[in-house]
Motif scaffolding. Structure first.
Motif, PDB file in Angstrom:
ATOM      1  N   ARG A   2       0.856  -1.208   0.000  1.00 42.23           N
ATOM      2  CA  ARG A   2       0.000   0.000   0.000  1.00 42.23           C
ATOM      3  C   ARG A   2       0.881   1.243   0.000  1.00 42.23           C
ATOM      4  N   ASP A  16       0.875   3.912  -3.025  1.00 42.50           N
ATOM      5  CA  ASP A  16       0.554   5.319  -2.775  1.00 42.50           C
ATOM      6  C   ASP A  16       1.726   6.222  -3.154  1.00 42.50           C
ATOM      7  N   ASP A  31       1.678   6.730  -6.838  1.00 44.54           N
ATOM      8  CA  ASP A  31       0.621   7.681  -7.182  1.00 44.54           C
ATOM      9  C   ASP A  31       1.088   9.106  -6.929  1.00 44.54           C
TER      10      ASP A  31
END
Length: 335
Positions: A160, A164, A167
């Motif tokens: 995760r 992230d 991103d």
């Protein structure tokens, strides 16, 4: 949120000798699979445009800075923020998409330490790619580390975090989303392997150095060819080349490096290997070829080599340049 740029570089203890050694030259071999990789993957490319293209970056070209981003404390051991260190190359242009390399530190280190150890920021200035050095959280003993076994490890979801982080970086910089790569040292090498099993749809190729390859609690069921370059010394006493109990985690036995590589060759459906393509001094290069989706597996075995990021893999260029040259041959493919 930007943090003040560091005025001095952090000390790196065990790694310190590497900094001076990076000034030396040496010559790594290039395999036939590496030479042919671009030709082997052409029609499968799907062009993508990064959201950060055209935006003014907060980090100036040529700078290295600490950055922070928000995190879900439920999957970050109670932390609401996570850090990374980033270098933007001197030739960065907000309208030109360029590659990104993620570099993961070992246990007890910081992301910025890896800038000194690897010399990758200097190489990024020459080759025009962005380098991000993610920062691990602290374990129960207060040491920074990567939870590279799975989310059961102190409740930290590293997949995760990296998802992230990508991103965040893609929204902030003009990044070529088909040319994102990951490498790392020791526990950071293990993190590279963890990502290879879990984010091969976002990261194109992986290069663990002295990696600790524990069995993942989620398994490793990839659905596409994943290019791997592995570097390991046979004299490594921290992560033994032939596997067995590791001093840092005696309750979690490690596979031997040859066993781990052969398992990858099966996942990648490689038709041939390992073949020796390079020999210089104490460095032997092996490769598995004719793998699915044009991928390949390359291994540099350093006879008597210890637990360290090597200066070179048999001559000139440096080990970091050899890794980058492998990355350049492997853009992301879509099965």
């Amino acid at each position: 949120m930007r943090m003040k740029q560091r005025d001095t570089l952090l000390g790196i203890g065990l790694y310190g000798w590497v900094v001076l050694s990076l000034l030396l030259t040496g010559c790594g071999g290039v395999s036939q699979a590496q030479e042919n990789a671009i030709a082997n993957k052409n029609a499968k490319m799907t062009p993508k445009i990064a959201n950060g293209c055209g935006k003014d970056a907060e980090v100036k070209a040529g700078d290295s800075e600490d950055e922070t981003m928000t995190a879900d404390p439920r999957v970050a051991n109670g932390n609401s923020m996570r850090d990374y260190y980033i270098h933007v190359p001197t030739g960065y242009n907000k309208t030109q998409s360029i590659p990104l390399v993620l570099v993961f530190h070992g246990t007890g280190a910081r992301g910025s330490d890896m800038e000194q150890v690897t010399g990758l920021s200097q190489l990024a200035d020459q080759e025009n790619f962005i380098v991000a050095y993610p920062q691990g959280l602290k374990d129960n003993n207060g040491q920074t580390f990567w939870a590279s076994i799975g989310t059961t490890q102190q409740g930290i979801d590293e997949i995760r975090y990296v998802d992230d982080l990508l991103d965040n970086l893609e929204q902030s910089f003009c990044i070529d989303e088909q040319r994102i790569y990951a490498t790392g040292f020791s526990n950071g090498g293990g993190m590279s392997w963890y990502l290879a099993c879990n984010l091969p749809e976002r990261i194109a190729a992986f290069a663990p150095v002295s990696g600790n390859f524990y069995d993942l609690d989620t398994g490793c069921n990839i659905k596409k060819g994943v290019p791997i370059l592995d570097v390991h010394g046979t004299g490594d006493t921290v992560v033994p080349y032939m596997g067995g109990p590791a001093p840092e985690k005696p309750d979690l036995p490690l596979p031997s490096v040859p066993q781990w590589l052969n398992e990858w060759a099966k996942r990648d459906h490689c038709a041939q290997g390992p073949n020796t393509f390079f020999q210089s001094g104490n460095v032997t290069g092996e490769e598995w070829i004719r793998c699915r989706d044009g991928s390949s597996i390359v291994h540099y075995r350093i006879e008597g080599g210890g637990h360290a990021w090597p200066v070179s893999l048999g001559g000139s260029p440096s080990a970091s340049e050899t890794i980058w040259n492998f990355f350049k041959q492997h853009p992301l493919t879509y099965s």
